[in-house]
Design a protein around this motif. Structure first.
Motif, PDB file in Angstrom:
ATOM      1  N   ASN A 143     -10.352 -13.766   5.283  1.00 22.99           N
ATOM      2  CA  ASN A 143      -9.887 -13.011   3.667  1.00 22.99           C
ATOM      3  C   ASN A 143      -8.385 -12.995   3.536  1.00 22.99           C
ATOM      4  O   ASN A 143      -8.017 -12.941   4.499  1.00 22.99           O
ATOM      5  CB  ASN A 143     -10.569 -11.958   3.704  1.00 22.99           C
ATOM      6  N   LEU A 144      -7.506 -14.020   2.672  1.00 26.06           N
ATOM      7  CA  LEU A 144      -6.387 -14.279   2.468  1.00 26.06           C
ATOM      8  C   LEU A 144      -5.585 -13.553   1.981  1.00 26.06           C
ATOM      9  O   LEU A 144      -4.456 -13.516   1.418  1.00 26.06           O
ATOM     10  CB  LEU A 144      -6.190 -15.846   2.336  1.00 26.06           C
ATOM     11  N   LYS A 145      -6.070 -11.857   1.622  1.00 30.55           N
ATOM     12  CA  LYS A 145      -5.029 -10.983   1.636  1.00 30.55           C
ATOM     13  C   LYS A 145      -4.178 -10.653   3.147  1.00 30.55           C
ATOM     14  O   LYS A 145      -4.183 -11.486   3.912  1.00 30.55           O
ATOM     15  CB  LYS A 145      -6.052  -9.920   1.259  1.00 30.55           C
ATOM     16  N   VAL A 146      -3.104 -10.849   2.338  1.00 31.92           N
ATOM     17  CA  VAL A 146      -1.633 -10.352   3.079  1.00 31.92           C
ATOM     18  C   VAL A 146      -1.750  -8.666   3.389  1.00 31.92           C
ATOM     19  O   VAL A 146      -1.420  -7.878   2.592  1.00 31.92           O
ATOM     20  CB  VAL A 146      -0.558 -10.524   2.822  1.00 31.92           C
ATOM     21  N   SER A 147      -1.622  -8.070   4.833  1.00 32.78           N
ATOM     22  CA  SER A 147      -2.278  -6.768   4.668  1.00 32.78           C
ATOM     23  C   SER A 147      -0.235  -6.549   5.148  1.00 32.78           C
ATOM     24  O   SER A 147       0.567  -7.516   5.179  1.00 32.78           O
ATOM     25  CB  SER A 147      -3.323  -6.523   6.394  1.00 32.78           C
ATOM     26  N   LYS A 148       0.213  -5.251   5.599  1.00 34.92           N
ATOM     27  CA  LYS A 148       1.174  -4.612   5.694  1.00 34.92           C
ATOM     28  C   LYS A 148       1.742  -5.111   7.363  1.00 34.92           C
ATOM     29  O   LYS A 148       2.596  -5.278   7.138  1.00 34.92           O
ATOM     30  CB  LYS A 148       1.248  -3.140   5.299  1.00 34.92           C
ATOM     31  N   LYS A 149       0.459  -5.049   7.723  1.00 35.22           N
ATOM     32  CA  LYS A 149       0.872  -5.947   8.915  1.00 35.22           C
ATOM     33  C   LYS A 149       1.087  -6.956   9.162  1.00 35.22           C
ATOM     34  O   LYS A 149       1.335  -7.586  10.962  1.00 35.22           O
ATOM     35  CB  LYS A 149      -0.359  -5.236  10.393  1.00 35.22           C
ATOM     36  N   ASP A 150       0.937  -7.683   8.810  1.00 38.12           N
ATOM     37  CA  ASP A 150       1.586  -9.131   8.503  1.00 38.12           C
ATOM     38  C   ASP A 150       2.105  -9.311   7.439  1.00 38.12           C
ATOM     39  O   ASP A 150       2.290 -10.430   7.421  1.00 38.12           O
ATOM     40  CB  ASP A 150       0.215 -10.499   7.984  1.00 38.12           C
ATOM     41  N   LEU A 151       3.448  -8.410   7.567  1.00 37.40           N
ATOM     42  CA  LEU A 151       4.187  -9.030   6.903  1.00 37.40           C
ATOM     43  C   LEU A 151       5.685  -9.111   8.425  1.00 37.40           C
ATOM     44  O   LEU A 151       6.137  -8.448   9.341  1.00 37.40           O
ATOM     45  CB  LEU A 151       4.788  -8.068   6.206  1.00 37.40           C
ATOM     46  N   TYR A 152       6.475 -10.496   8.000  1.00 44.93           N
ATOM     47  CA  TYR A 152       7.155 -10.341   9.131  1.00 44.93           C
ATOM     48  C   TYR A 152       8.688 -11.291   8.466  1.00 44.93           C
ATOM     49  O   TYR A 152       9.060 -11.888   7.547  1.00 44.93           O
ATOM     50  CB  TYR A 152       7.135 -11.848  10.021  1.00 44.93           C
ATOM     51  N   THR A 153       9.853 -10.945   9.153  1.00 44.31           N
ATOM     52  CA  THR A 153      11.382 -11.318   9.024  1.00 44.31           C
ATOM     53  C   THR A 153      11.592 -11.646   9.610  1.00 44.31           C
ATOM     54  O   THR A 153      11.578 -12.192  11.012  1.00 44.31           O
ATOM     55  CB  THR A 153      12.122 -10.010   8.620  1.00 44.31           C
ATOM     56  N   ALA A 154      12.129 -12.580   8.976  1.00 42.20           N
ATOM     57  CA  ALA A 154      12.940 -14.771  10.282  1.00 42.20           C
ATOM     58  C   ALA A 154      13.851 -14.375  10.650  1.00 42.20           C
ATOM     59  O   ALA A 154      14.666 -14.468   9.547  1.00 42.20           O
ATOM     60  CB  ALA A 154      12.338 -15.712   9.267  1.00 42.20           C
ATOM     61  N   LYS A 155      14.247 -14.730  11.398  1.00 36.96           N
ATOM     62  CA  LYS A 155      15.791 -14.429  11.965  1.00 36.96           C
ATOM     63  C   LYS A 155      15.990 -16.064  12.910  1.00 36.96           C
ATOM     64  O   LYS A 155      15.472 -16.360  13.984  1.00 36.96           O
ATOM     65  CB  LYS A 155      15.565 -13.678  13.298  1.00 36.96           C
TER      66      LYS A 155
END
Length: 84
Positions: A6-18
């Motif tokens: 399912n292509l919904k974003v879960s909280k664990k799939d949040l990333y900050t790019a450095k």
């Protein structure tokens, strides 16, 4: 065989790019507790990255970032949120 989650974003799939020091287009994707989840390398094509050390790519499709990786010879995709 292709498996699509399912292509919904879960909280664990949040990333900050450095940005990786000394790099122009390569990033470390970090979780909310500052752990490196993925290192992504610019592929030479806009909005397409190779995931270092993995059989995976991250690309943008319809304004959504997608992680596509092979697990046991099966392509698995999921939506992720990257904050650049």
């Amino acid at each position: 065989m292709v498996e699509t989650t399912n292509l919904k974003v879960s909280k664990k799939d949040l990333y900050t790019a450095k940005l990786i020091p000394g790099s122009v287009f390569c990033y470390q994707l970090k979780t909310d507790n500052n752990t490196i989840a993925y290192t992504i390398l610019f592929s030479g094509k806009e909005d397409v990255y190779v995931v270092k050390g993995s059989d995976a790519v991250i690309y943008k499709m319809n304004a959504q970032w997608i992680l596509a990786q092979y697990k046991n010879d099966t392509l698995v995709t999921k939506a992720i949120n990257i904050q650049f």
